[in-house]
Design an enzyme around this catalytic site. Structure first.
Site, PDB file in Angstrom:
ATOM      1  N   ARG A 109     -16.013 -14.472   3.554  1.00 13.85           N
ATOM      2  CA  ARG A 109     -15.031 -14.789   2.512  1.00 13.85           C
ATOM      3  C   ARG A 109     -13.481 -13.250   2.043  1.00 13.85           C
ATOM      4  O   ARG A 109     -12.825 -13.142   1.904  1.00 13.85           O
ATOM      5  CB  ARG A 109     -15.508 -14.791   1.104  1.00 13.85           C
ATOM      6  CG  ARG A 109     -14.565 -15.195   0.161  1.00 13.85           C
ATOM      7  CD  ARG A 109     -13.826 -15.871   0.215  1.00 13.85           C
ATOM      8  NE  ARG A 109     -13.703 -17.188   0.873  1.00 13.85           N
ATOM      9  CZ  ARG A 109     -12.892 -18.049   1.342  1.00 13.85           C
ATOM     10  NH1 ARG A 109     -11.235 -17.165   1.231  1.00 13.85           N
ATOM     11  NH2 ARG A 109     -12.209 -19.102   1.566  1.00 13.85           N
ATOM     12  N   LYS A 144       5.758  -2.697  -6.030  1.00 12.02           N
ATOM     13  CA  LYS A 144       5.045  -3.116  -6.918  1.00 12.02           C
ATOM     14  C   LYS A 144       3.530  -4.262  -5.431  1.00 12.02           C
ATOM     15  O   LYS A 144       3.970  -5.259  -5.677  1.00 12.02           O
ATOM     16  CB  LYS A 144       5.490  -4.285  -7.577  1.00 12.02           C
ATOM     17  CG  LYS A 144       6.936  -4.042  -8.414  1.00 12.02           C
ATOM     18  CD  LYS A 144       7.871  -4.498  -8.144  1.00 12.02           C
ATOM     19  CE  LYS A 144       8.876  -3.878  -9.979  1.00 12.02           C
ATOM     20  NZ  LYS A 144      10.583  -4.852 -10.115  1.00 12.02           N
ATOM     21  N   LYS A 176      15.340   8.294 -10.728  1.00  9.89           N
ATOM     22  CA  LYS A 176      15.872   6.581 -11.934  1.00  9.89           C
ATOM     23  C   LYS A 176      16.760   6.711 -13.153  1.00  9.89           C
ATOM     24  O   LYS A 176      16.708   7.906 -13.710  1.00  9.89           O
ATOM     25  CB  LYS A 176      14.450   5.396 -12.044  1.00  9.89           C
ATOM     26  CG  LYS A 176      14.002   5.289 -10.480  1.00  9.89           C
ATOM     27  CD  LYS A 176      13.006   4.104 -10.417  1.00  9.89           C
ATOM     28  CE  LYS A 176      14.024   2.608 -10.723  1.00  9.89           C
ATOM     29  NZ  LYS A 176      12.956   1.746 -10.738  1.00  9.89           N
ATOM     30  N   GLU A 205      18.817   6.056  -8.459  1.00 12.38           N
ATOM     31  CA  GLU A 205      19.208   4.744  -9.208  1.00 12.38           C
ATOM     32  C   GLU A 205      20.684   4.960  -9.234  1.00 12.38           C
ATOM     33  O   GLU A 205      20.932   6.122 -10.143  1.00 12.38           O
ATOM     34  CB  GLU A 205      18.754   4.510  -9.682  1.00 12.38           C
ATOM     35  CG  GLU A 205      18.765   3.071 -10.342  1.00 12.38           C
ATOM     36  CD  GLU A 205      17.679   3.041 -11.232  1.00 12.38           C
ATOM     37  OE1 GLU A 205      16.324   1.608 -10.527  1.00 12.38           O
ATOM     38  OE2 GLU A 205      17.691   3.057 -12.619  1.00 12.38           O
ATOM     39  N   ASP A 226      21.534  -0.386  -8.668  1.00 21.29           N
ATOM     40  CA  ASP A 226      20.734  -1.888  -8.920  1.00 21.29           C
ATOM     41  C   ASP A 226      21.565  -2.830 -10.519  1.00 21.29           C
ATOM     42  O   ASP A 226      22.633  -2.096 -10.475  1.00 21.29           O
ATOM     43  CB  ASP A 226      20.311  -0.383 -10.021  1.00 21.29           C
ATOM     44  CG  ASP A 226      19.163  -1.266 -10.784  1.00 21.29           C
ATOM     45  OD1 ASP A 226      18.152  -2.593 -10.764  1.00 21.29           O
ATOM     46  OD2 ASP A 226      18.667  -0.901 -12.080  1.00 21.29           O
TER      47      ASP A 226
END
Length: 323
Positions: A109, A144, A176, A205, A226
């Site tokens: 597993r 992510k 960002k 960004e 973006d």
């Protein structure tokens, strides 16, 4: 096992640490698989096939090999039947594992959890790579990722035909919107990064043509565009005129991938590659034992476990380490 993992471009220490923690999750404080210990003699050897239960792209066989190796104290032999990144069909045998039956079932597993997840990411990535074929753009991953499995998921993106953007907060600076606000502007944020970390790549960004030009004039050579429309992206591509690499990001789907790739950007970043890819269904099947145990490939299992033969250039490994 170490050579097989290293040849795939993976860190053996990182793989070993991840596998040990995953096995410990299953085996508990006593390191015990109560079902296998109760039902299978310690000396029994068996052969198992790792089989695709759906069409897809394979990634993670070296990690699966490490699971069997560590769960068996190096007593298993793992022979891959397909290379990493291979497209496979339902029913294809991906690998053969030979060794103590208890260890095979104990490792099953954990090995499949890692292999299925990595192969799911590779399969999803291949769909994006195919959608972008001919546009000149490449699909990128993001941060992510599943905590603790970033190295595996980003490896799977590469196996599926994509590219890694950055491994974390340490290897690339990404300015960002919140950094811009905190620093007082794009130019100020870029200058501070350059002063403090002169050798670190810097990405910025942007959301408008004006911001893109400001970033390029400040010295940025990689821009994250973006949530731009394809029309706005084409304007940015024309305005930047090759002075920086460009990445489209935000709300991208496979349906519009080719349209965005055709704008002239270099990359499309897709968080869903690692946060939303379904697994690829893969199973482990023990080969049936004959009524007469002597007919079972026990001798072959013993020989394979000690010889560690390789197969058809697909790669294999014999056990070399402890649990």
């Amino acid at each position: 096992m170490v050579d097989y993992v290293t040849a795939a471009g993976l860190d053996p220490d990182l793989v070993s640490d991840t596998v040990r923690r995953a096995l410990a999750e299953d085996l508990g404080p006593d390191g015990l698989d109560v079902t296998s210990v109760a039902t299978i003699p310690a000396e029994q050897l068996d052969v198992a096939d790792i089989v695709a239960r759906a069409d897809g792209v394979v990634a993670g066989l070296p990690v699966a090999a490490a699971v069997f190796d560590l769960a068996s104290d190096g007593a298993t032999s793992f022979q891959a039947r397909v290379p990493e990144g291979a497209a496979v069909r339902r029913g294809d045998v991906l690998a053969e594992v030979v060794g103590p039956a208890r260890a095979l079932l104990t490792a099953e597993r954990t090995a499949l959890n890692l292999l299925c997840r990595a192969s799911g990411v590779a399969t999803h990535t291949r769909r994006w790579a195919d959608a972008l074929a001919g546009t000149g753009a490449t699909v990128l991953d993001t941060r992510k990722t599943t905590p603790g499995l970033r190295f595996l998921q980003k490896y799977a993106v590469r196996a599926g035909g994509g590219t890694n953007k950055r491994m974390g907060l340490y290897d690339v600076a990404m300015i960002k919107d919140n950094h811009v606000v905190a620093a007082g502007g794009v130019a100020a944020a870029y200058r501070r990064v350059r002063e403090r970390f002169p050798d670190v790549p810097v990405q910025v960004e942007v959301t408008t043509v004006a911001e893109a030009l400001e970033a390029v004039e400040a010295g940025a050579d990689f821009l994250l565009c973006d949530n731009m429309s394809t029309e706005l992206l084409r304007e940015v591509v024309a305005a930047v005129a090759g002075r920086a690499e460009l990445e489209a990001t935000g709300n991208l789907t496979l349906d519009v991938a080719a349209d965005y790739g055709a704008t002239g950007v270099d990359y499309l970043s897709v968080g869903a590659l690692t946060h939303s890819s379904p697994i690829l269904d893969i199973a482990m099947d023990l080969r049936p034992r004959a009524a007469d145990a002597g007919d079972h490939p026990r001798a072959a299992a013993t020989e394979a476990g000690t010889a560690g033969t390789t197969g058809a250039g697909a790669g294999s490994t014999t056990g070399a380490g402890g649990r």
